[in-house]
Design an enzyme around this catalytic site. Structure first.
Site, PDB file in Angstrom:
ATOM      1  N   GLU A  95       1.958   4.279   7.628  1.00  0.00           N
ATOM      2  CA  GLU A  95       0.842   3.840   6.799  1.00  0.00           C
ATOM      3  C   GLU A  95       0.223   5.019   6.049  1.00  0.00           C
ATOM      4  O   GLU A  95       0.317   6.171   6.510  1.00  0.00           O
ATOM      5  CB  GLU A  95      -0.238   3.217   7.704  1.00  0.00           C
ATOM      6  CG  GLU A  95       0.221   1.984   8.460  1.00  0.00           C
ATOM      7  CD  GLU A  95       0.163   0.713   7.613  1.00  0.00           C
ATOM      8  OE1 GLU A  95       0.349   0.787   6.380  1.00  0.00           O
ATOM      9  OE2 GLU A  95      -0.062  -0.362   8.194  1.00  0.00           O
ATOM     10  N   ASN A  99       0.828  -1.219   0.000  1.00  0.00           N
ATOM     11  CA  ASN A  99       0.000   0.000   0.000  1.00  0.00           C
ATOM     12  C   ASN A  99       0.863   1.270   0.000  1.00  0.00           C
ATOM     13  O   ASN A  99       0.363   2.373   0.199  1.00  0.00           O
ATOM     14  CB  ASN A  99      -0.940   0.006   1.208  1.00  0.00           C
ATOM     15  CG  ASN A  99      -0.190   0.031   2.545  1.00  0.00           C
ATOM     16  OD1 ASN A  99       1.038   0.012   2.580  1.00  0.00           O
ATOM     17  ND2 ASN A  99      -0.935   0.060   3.639  1.00  0.00           N
TER      18      ASN A  99
END
Ligand code: GLP
Length: 240
Positions: free
Chosen positions: A142, A135
């Site tokens: 993140e 991702n």
């Protein structure tokens, strides 16, 4: 950013290792930033081999690591400490007390502050090795609206828990929290060596190479801000 395409994982690992071996020959007291994940294993094998063959020595160098899970102890074979011991530290000659990983027994920001202190004393690394989350995460930074500058306690995304569950018995066993260097820390190195292998990294590699923007929902896009990045990829990651 220099993109180096290799035919397969082994060639990619060897090319990245050659770059680091040459750097260490020039500067035996080099400061390293290491990464975990399956991708750098081949690079670490090559580095251990180079030391065994007398080409280099880690005796005068030292290291920090990017991140660590919270809630599993250091001896657990799923910890990043265990991973580093098995894949590199036990095979090369770092002196006792010269390799460091962040550690937090619980999700408390005080452990992040402690690691920041260590990083500040450690100073700029000569090289930071990096893998890529599918991702686009860097270390455990993140995708989000805002990214952390410094070490923080991170709640892992569902996507990362899923991606990393392949190393655990089940998805429920994957820790939900991690401690990770922030983006400013990740980038505090003279050179970044980023590795990506396999078709499941094609999308992220393509986005890094083709997208002309930088945004926190895709942390890997920030790689374009660093002046000295080597992106080592194999054909599967490059072409899909
Ligand atoms: C974990 C680590 C990352 C690493 C990523 C990729 O999430 N925190 O630093 O880059 O795994 O792992 P792999 O190389 O196994 O694809």
């Amino acid at each position: 950013m220099k993109v180096i395409v290799s035919k397969d994982y082994d060639e990619m690992s060897k090319k990245a290792a050659d770059l680091i071996v040459n750097m260490l020959i020039d500067k035996p007291q080099a400061k390293f930033g290491f990464a975990t994940g399956s991708t750098p294993i081949g690079l670490y094998e090559n580095l251990a081999k180079a030391e065994k063959e007398g080409e280099i020595s880690f005796k005068y160098s030292k290291s920090v690591n990017l991140d660590e899970y919270i809630g599993i102890d250091k001896e657990n074979d799923q910890s990043y400490q265990y991973f580093m011991n098995e894949n590199l530290f036990n095979k090369v000659s770092f002196k006792e007390g010269t390799t460091h990983l962040p550690y937090a027994p619980e999700a408390d920001e005080k452990y992040a502050k402690e690691y920041d202190k260590l990083l500040d004393e450690f100073g700029q690394r000569d090289v930071q090795i990096l893998g890529l989350g599918p991702n686009g995460h860097l270390a455990f930074n993140e995708p989000a609206e805002k990214l952390n500058q410094r070490t923080s306690i991170i709640k892992l995304t569902e996507e990362t828990i899923k991606a990393n569950s392949r190393f655990f018995e089940s998805e429920e066993d994957v820790p939900k929290y991690a401690i990770s260097m922030g983006m400013a820390d990740v980038f505090n190195a003279k050179m970044l060596v980023v590795l990506a292998s396999g078709k499941n990294k094609h999308e992220v590699v393509k986005r890094i190479i083709e997208e002309g923007t930088i945004y926190p929902e895709f942390p890997a896009s920030f790689l374009h801000l660093h002046p000295n990045v080597y992106l080592f990829v194999d054909e599967d990651a490059y072409q899909g």
